[in-house]
Design a protein around this motif. Structure first.
Motif, PDB file in Angstrom:
ATOM      1  N   ASN A 283       0.870  -1.181   0.000  1.00 13.87           N
ATOM      2  CA  ASN A 283       0.000   0.000   0.000  1.00 13.87           C
ATOM      3  C   ASN A 283       0.907   1.230   0.000  1.00 13.87           C
ATOM      4  N   MET A 284       1.763   1.295  -1.032  1.00 18.08           N
ATOM      5  CA  MET A 284       2.900   2.206  -1.016  1.00 18.08           C
ATOM      6  C   MET A 284       2.529   3.675  -1.143  1.00 18.08           C
ATOM      7  N   ASN A 285       1.281   3.979  -1.403  1.00 14.85           N
ATOM      8  CA  ASN A 285       0.886   5.373  -1.554  1.00 14.85           C
ATOM      9  C   ASN A 285       0.258   5.969  -0.299  1.00 14.85           C
ATOM     10  N   ALA A 286       0.456   5.278   0.827  1.00 15.22           N
ATOM     11  CA  ALA A 286      -0.051   5.791   2.100  1.00 15.22           C
ATOM     12  C   ALA A 286       1.008   5.632   3.179  1.00 15.22           C
ATOM     13  N   LEU A 287       1.232   6.700   3.920  1.00 14.68           N
ATOM     14  CA  LEU A 287       2.117   6.700   5.076  1.00 14.68           C
ATOM     15  C   LEU A 287       1.252   7.040   6.285  1.00 14.68           C
ATOM     16  N   TRP A 288       1.391   6.267   7.360  1.00 16.96           N
ATOM     17  CA  TRP A 288       0.547   6.451   8.544  1.00 16.96           C
ATOM     18  C   TRP A 288       1.386   7.025   9.681  1.00 16.96           C
ATOM     19  N   LEU A 289       0.872   8.097  10.297  1.00 15.49           N
ATOM     20  CA  LEU A 289       1.609   8.812  11.337  1.00 15.49           C
ATOM     21  C   LEU A 289       0.727   9.015  12.561  1.00 15.49           C
ATOM     22  N   HIS A 290       1.260   8.636  13.721  1.00 10.01           N
ATOM     23  CA  HIS A 290       0.602   8.911  15.001  1.00 10.01           C
ATOM     24  C   HIS A 290       1.520   9.787  15.840  1.00 10.01           C
ATOM     25  N   ARG A 291       0.935  10.829  16.411  1.00 12.77           N
ATOM     26  CA  ARG A 291       1.677  11.682  17.341  1.00 12.77           C
ATOM     27  C   ARG A 291       1.061  11.548  18.726  1.00 12.77           C
ATOM     28  N   ALA A 292       1.899  11.639  19.742  1.00 12.16           N
ATOM     29  CA  ALA A 292       1.429  11.512  21.114  1.00 12.16           C
ATOM     30  C   ALA A 292       0.269  12.464  21.377  1.00 12.16           C
ATOM     31  N   GLY A 293      -0.784  11.951  21.993  1.00 12.83           N
ATOM     32  CA  GLY A 293      -1.964  12.752  22.297  1.00 12.83           C
ATOM     33  C   GLY A 293      -3.086  12.594  21.309  1.00 12.83           C
ATOM     34  N   GLU A 294      -2.778  12.078  20.109  1.00 16.92           N
ATOM     35  CA  GLU A 294      -3.815  11.832  19.108  1.00 16.92           C
ATOM     36  C   GLU A 294      -4.515  10.508  19.393  1.00 16.92           C
ATOM     37  N   ALA A 295      -5.744  10.379  18.938  1.00 17.15           N
ATOM     38  CA  ALA A 295      -6.520   9.170  19.203  1.00 17.15           C
ATOM     39  C   ALA A 295      -6.004   7.968  18.409  1.00 17.15           C
ATOM     40  N   THR A 302       0.416   9.883  -0.842  1.00 17.07           N
ATOM     41  CA  THR A 302       1.502  10.451  -1.634  1.00 17.07           C
ATOM     42  C   THR A 302       0.978  11.640  -2.438  1.00 17.07           C
ATOM     43  N   GLY A 303       1.821  12.635  -2.553  1.00 14.41           N
ATOM     44  CA  GLY A 303       1.432  13.849  -3.269  1.00 14.41           C
ATOM     45  C   GLY A 303       2.633  14.737  -3.506  1.00 14.41           C
ATOM     46  N   PRO A 304       2.434  15.862  -4.167  1.00 10.04           N
ATOM     47  CA  PRO A 304       3.556  16.734  -4.545  1.00 10.04           C
ATOM     48  C   PRO A 304       4.277  17.376  -3.375  1.00 10.04           C
ATOM     49  N   ASP A 305       3.749  17.264  -2.168  1.00 10.53           N
ATOM     50  CA  ASP A 305       4.467  17.771  -1.003  1.00 10.53           C
ATOM     51  C   ASP A 305       5.556  16.794  -0.549  1.00 10.53           C
ATOM     52  N   GLN A 306       5.547  15.584  -1.092  1.00  7.08           N
ATOM     53  CA  GLN A 306       6.565  14.604  -0.751  1.00  7.08           C
ATOM     54  C   GLN A 306       7.683  14.618  -1.806  1.00  7.08           C
ATOM     55  N   PRO A 307       8.894  14.217  -1.428  1.00  6.80           N
ATOM     56  CA  PRO A 307      10.029  14.317  -2.353  1.00  6.80           C
ATOM     57  C   PRO A 307       9.799  13.563  -3.663  1.00  6.80           C
ATOM     58  N   ASP A 308      10.072  14.222  -4.771  1.00  8.20           N
ATOM     59  CA  ASP A 308      10.122  13.673  -6.126  1.00  8.20           C
ATOM     60  C   ASP A 308       8.762  13.340  -6.751  1.00  8.20           C
ATOM     61  N   TYR A 309       7.686  13.380  -6.006  1.00  9.11           N
ATOM     62  CA  TYR A 309       6.378  13.032  -6.568  1.00  9.11           C
ATOM     63  C   TYR A 309       5.963  14.009  -7.661  1.00  9.11           C
ATOM     64  N   ALA A 315      -0.879  16.289  -8.940  1.00 10.23           N
ATOM     65  CA  ALA A 315      -2.054  16.124  -8.083  1.00 10.23           C
ATOM     66  C   ALA A 315      -1.815  15.054  -7.022  1.00 10.23           C
ATOM     67  N   PRO A 316      -2.179  15.316  -5.763  1.00 13.87           N
ATOM     68  CA  PRO A 316      -1.999  14.314  -4.707  1.00 13.87           C
ATOM     69  C   PRO A 316      -2.974  13.151  -4.866  1.00 13.87           C
TER      70      PRO A 316
END
Length: 370
Positions: A283-295, A302-309, A315-316
């Motif tokens: 599922n290479m087009n999704a990165l999952w991020l959890h930060r402390a305090g989030e549920a 993936t989108g143009p805000d990521q390197p080389d996309y 378009a994201p």
């Protein structure tokens, strides 16, 4: 980051026309259209028999064809050699290319043995004006590059632990015929050399150098059918390891070529003091991020805000693919030739990866220091 691209066309020799040979050919034909710079000259395609080389030269767009890899490497019109051959040919071809003054794009694994990899890295160090790069294309995924950036920026705090798996099932069928890939002499390591080295390349990029491994390997299907009778499988079908990093963080590692139902499960997660990042190549087009305090976890497509996309699509969420990673790899190689930064893994960095997987192969349940 803008990288310099060559103003003068580079001559390319490609050795091998299999799956990865085709990937290299597609990357060479696409890299200038995607990132700019002079279009490479596809000079020589090499394979055996020569009739195959000629057939694919027309399909891939190469000017000439040969069955003689020595001649392809020595040709004066060639600046860069792409090597996508069986593992046993990696060292002689790469060393011949370096001695001929060529730059080298070599598919992983780097070599059959650790001694081979050490010799190759030494020769590359003696030719510092020649660029070497190994085919760890999963490092080029925009999502993976974004994950590395997030960790380095402190988005999940201090990384404490890594958990990684790379499973496929291409050898799970016990009736699959025996092949050279299952021998030490021609294949080298098994699941560790084919799959596990990819996971190690990502593990090191995310967590830093490995200092200790404790591993076990297993041959799940010890005999394979062959025309002249069943033959033994010599290299591992799977491997498990516990890992210690130079930072003090710990990790777990698993790889298998006999995991039923798994196709490209290159999956990892990094646990930090302030959050967790997870990724799965299936599922290479999704990165999952959890930060402390989030549920829970937030999905980052993936989108143009990521390197080389953005070089491929403005378009994201429009997805990225396996072959696009190889185009970025080609860009990194020719940009380094043009004077840009080395993105690697070069042969020196590749040797570090080889040391890890060979330590796993020899551990037999005992800690091995690197």
């Amino acid at each position: 980051m803008t990288r310099p691209m060559p103003e003068n066309s580079l001559g390319v020799a490609l050795i091998g026309t299999g799956f990865m040979g085709k990937c290299h050919a597609m990357a060479w034909r696409t890299v200038a259209a995607t990132f700019g710079g002079a279009h490479p000259r596809l000079e020589i395609l090499c394979d055996t028999p020569e009739s195959r080389a000629h057939a694919y030269a027309g399909q891939f767009g190469f000017a000439r064809a040969t069955a003689d890899w020595h001649a392809a490497i020595a040709d004066d019109a060639v600046d860069v050699v792409s090597i996508t051959t069986p593992n046993g040919l990696h060292r002689p071809m790469a060393e011949a290319a370096l001695r001929a003054g060529k730059h080298v794009w070599l598919e992983k694994p780097m070599a059959l043995t650790l001694a081979d990899a050490e010799a190759m890295a030494q020769l590359a160090a003696q030719n510092p004006d020649r660029v070497t790069i190994l085919g760890y294309n999963y490092l080029r995924s925009p999502a993976f590059q974004a994950a590395v950036g997030l960790i380095r920026s402190g988005a999940i705090g201090t990384p404490h632990a890594f958990r990684g798996v790379y499973d496929e099932d291409y050898s799970a069928d016990p009736t699959l015929p025996w092949s050279w890939r299952m021998t030490h002499k021609e294949g080298g390591l098994g699941a560790l050399g084919d799959l596990g080295c990819h996971l190690v390349s990502q593990m090191v990029a995310l967590m830093g150098d490995v200092t200790q491994v404790t591993a076990m390997t297993q041959i799940s299907i010890p005999m394979r059918p062959a025309p002249d009778g069943d033959k033994p499988v010599e290299n591992e079908d799977s491997a498990l390891a516990l890992v210690r990093f130079a930072s003090g963080a710990q990790g777990s590692f698993a790889t298998s070529r006999v995991a039923r139902g798994r196709k490209c499960r290159l999956q990892w997660e990094v646990h930090g003091s302030g959050g967790t990042i997870t990724f799965d190549q299936e599922n290479m087009n999704a990165l999952w991020l959890h930060r402390a305090g989030e549920a829970g976890f937030t999905r980052h497509l993936t989108g143009p805000d990521q390197p080389d996309y953005a070089a491929f699509c403005p378009a994201p969420g429009h997805n990225f693919g396996f072959n696009e990673q190889k185009v970025i790899e080609a860009r990194d190689l020719i940009s380094a030739i043009a004077g840009g930064p080395s993105c690697g893994p070069d042969f020196a960095a590749g040797l570090k990866i080889e040391r890890v997987i060979h330590a796993m192969a020899t551990s037999n349940g005992r800690p091995v220091e690197l």
